[in-house]
Design a protein around this motif. Structure first.
Motif, mmCIF file in Angstrom:
data_model
loop_
_atom_site.group_PDB
_atom_site.id
_atom_site.type_symbol
_atom_site.label_atom_id
_atom_site.label_comp_id
_atom_site.label_asym_id
_atom_site.label_seq_id
_atom_site.Cartn_x
_atom_site.Cartn_y
_atom_site.Cartn_z
ATOM 1 N N GLU A 102 0.484 -1.537 0.185
ATOM 2 C CA GLU A 102 -0.223 -0.012 0.377
ATOM 3 C C GLU A 102 0.587 1.257 0.200
ATOM 4 O O GLU A 102 1.206 2.175 1.065
ATOM 5 N N LEU A 103 1.283 1.879 -1.196
ATOM 6 C CA LEU A 103 2.226 2.039 -1.070
ATOM 7 C C LEU A 103 1.536 3.733 -0.613
ATOM 8 O O LEU A 103 2.604 4.596 -0.123
ATOM 9 N N GLU A 104 0.946 4.185 -0.917
ATOM 10 C CA GLU A 104 0.350 5.667 -0.205
ATOM 11 C C GLU A 104 -0.122 6.497 0.654
ATOM 12 O O GLU A 104 0.164 7.098 1.342
ATOM 13 N N ARG A 105 -0.688 4.777 1.721
ATOM 14 C CA ARG A 105 -0.593 4.911 2.734
ATOM 15 C C ARG A 105 1.321 4.838 3.684
ATOM 16 O O ARG A 105 0.923 5.419 4.333
ATOM 17 N N ALA A 106 1.960 4.362 3.159
ATOM 18 C CA ALA A 106 3.312 3.909 2.889
ATOM 19 C C ALA A 106 4.142 5.481 3.493
ATOM 20 O O ALA A 106 4.387 5.848 4.008
ATOM 21 N N LEU A 107 3.925 6.381 2.111
ATOM 22 C CA LEU A 107 3.793 7.449 2.183
ATOM 23 C C LEU A 107 3.566 8.365 2.678
ATOM 24 O O LEU A 107 4.339 9.748 3.059
ATOM 25 N N GLU A 108 1.809 8.619 3.175
ATOM 26 C CA GLU A 108 1.611 9.143 4.376
ATOM 27 C C GLU A 108 2.315 9.153 5.476
ATOM 28 O O GLU A 108 2.218 9.866 6.285
ATOM 29 N N PHE A 109 2.433 7.858 6.030
ATOM 30 C CA PHE A 109 2.768 7.952 7.173
ATOM 31 C C PHE A 109 3.960 8.537 7.040
ATOM 32 O O PHE A 109 5.365 9.369 8.605
ATOM 33 N N THR A 110 5.188 8.135 6.144
ATOM 34 C CA THR A 110 6.615 8.529 6.340
ATOM 35 C C THR A 110 6.653 9.872 6.321
ATOM 36 O O THR A 110 7.554 10.490 6.673
ATOM 37 N N ARG B 133 1.858 4.939 -12.314
ATOM 38 C CA ARG B 133 0.450 5.158 -12.233
ATOM 39 C C ARG B 133 1.179 5.424 -14.158
ATOM 40 O O ARG B 133 -0.234 4.869 -14.558
ATOM 41 N N SER B 134 2.526 5.383 -14.786
ATOM 42 C CA SER B 134 2.870 5.180 -16.008
ATOM 43 C C SER B 134 2.479 3.612 -16.535
ATOM 44 O O SER B 134 1.713 3.949 -17.324
ATOM 45 N N ASP B 135 2.641 3.122 -15.273
ATOM 46 C CA ASP B 135 2.440 1.246 -15.858
ATOM 47 C C ASP B 135 1.028 1.489 -16.339
ATOM 48 O O ASP B 135 0.530 0.439 -17.576
ATOM 49 N N GLU B 136 -0.052 1.656 -15.415
ATOM 50 C CA GLU B 136 -1.572 2.057 -15.145
ATOM 51 C C GLU B 136 -1.909 2.890 -16.573
ATOM 52 O O GLU B 136 -2.943 2.305 -17.260
#
Lengths: 253, 253
Positions: free
Chosen positions: B208-216, B244-247
């Motif tokens: 979960e990259l987005e949540r990991a980024l948030e806590f970082t 995102r670019s992959d998507e």
């Protein structure tokens, strides 16, 4: 009249003034030790109280208590980890700063000779100004602003210094003062039996057999097994008999 | 339903019961140490207070104070004799009985493995009964008489044990719980930065990259110099761009 003594026993009054400031610093250092030790003890007490009430609960129903998996985990954690942390706290040395400060300052402290010198200066002063022992001990000296009452131990100390100089006159004065203060109920590390032992001997040395015998009897009433006092009792009684018969003989001549 | 776990990590529940009684004895021994240490400290304080007020008086007029021969004698006596007696008192060891008792009992204490075992038993139990982390941590387990709330440190400990097993699911659960309790203002030796470090990594490991980024980001708002977090921030952002670019690429096909 001024009561300032000449302190030949210590380099100068200036040096003694320095000692007052040294002592003030030591008190500050001691109070810091007390502060640190109190805060350490406070932590230990908090842990002990928490664990005490937990323990009381746990032991009422051990199996029920351990049936709770969190309790089981916390017990393991306490015994494996937390008691070791507490041990480190208990063993932490709070005395170091104060002790090393004291050790350093001690180089400038007066010696046994200085203490004896100050005691003898006080005894000389007593003679010079014909001062009553009780007046000195209660601190009621004329022309003095700071009352400084002497403890049983202080008086005993003076008596002992006089004794070791074979000065039985001052030995009697100061041991009497110790005894009086003990009789008035002052708490002390010095015990009545020891004071009576010096006192009766000092009086005997001044030739007052009857009074020496009196104090020896009082000593034996407190400690009937006191070997020297038992010996003295017999010896004083014998001496008194001897004296009486000498006197009778002289009268018959 | 009963929540009793099978304590394969420790010999038997009987043995654990013994540990409760051992711990009770240790608390008694600790309280005796506290009693002795308090009485020692009381003596030191009494001396310090007496000397403190004497010192204040003396220093206002050192020459006047020392003009009193009893004061001069008592100063010599304190410095030559009494400070040494106090030093002996300060250095007297009050810990010995408690420490030797603890050292003896420690032989029967659980080990690191036992502590880890108890933690894992708790995690298994959580899965088996689908228990909510907060319910366990607040001690609101069904059918349990003794509420045993877990501290931030307890939760952190569980998280770390899960982490060292690469069990990022439980790492996240228990580090989140730690964080929640810290956010609620609980005092702890564990700091928020450390908890956020584990938490963001455990979340990243679960993809979960987005949540990991948030806590970082939250971690960096508390400690902007945190090296690993600064590296992770760049790396997570790069990964997210990549994703995102992959998507987009996949969408265009």
């Amino acid at each position: 009249k001024s009561l300032s003594a000449h302190y030949d026993f210590y380099t100068s009054i200036g040096h003694m003034t320095d000692l007052l400031f040294t002592e003030k610093d030591m008190v500050t250092s001691l109070k810091e030790y007390i502060r640190v030790e109190e805060s350490k003890l406070e932590q230990v007490k908090r842990w002990a109280n928490q664990l005490d009430s937990l323990s009381i609960t746990a032991i009422q129903d051990p199996e029920g208590f351990l049936g709770h998996p969190v309790n089981a985990f916390k017990l393991m954690k306490r015994l494996n980890t937390e008691w070791a942390v507490l041990e480190t706290l208990v063993l932490s040395d709070t005395t170091e700063a104060f002790i090393s400060n004291l050790t350093m300052q001690r180089k400038h402290f007066p010696t046994e000779d200085d203490q004896t010198g100050a005691a003898k200066a006080l005894l000389r002063l007593q003679d010079t100004y014909h001062l009553d022992t009780n007046t000195i001990a209660t601190g009621n000296l004329p022309g003095v602003t700071y009352k400084s009452p002497m403890t049983v131990e202080d008086c005993y100390e003076l008596g002992k210094i006089a004794y070791s100089d074979s000065d039985y006159y001052h030995t009697e004065l100061w041991m009497s003062q110790s005894l009086q203060q003990l009789d008035q109920g002052e708490e002390s590390t010095i015990d009545t039996v020891t004071v009576l032992d010096y006192l009766s001997y000092a009086i005997y040395q001044q030739g007052e057999l009857e009074r020496a015998l009196e104090f020896t009897k009082r000593l034996l009433s407190l400690d009937s097994e006191h070997q020297r006092a038992r010996g003295n009792l017999k010896y004083f009684e014998f001496q008194m008999l001897q004296q009486r018969s000498d006197e009778e003989e002289a009268a018959q001549k």
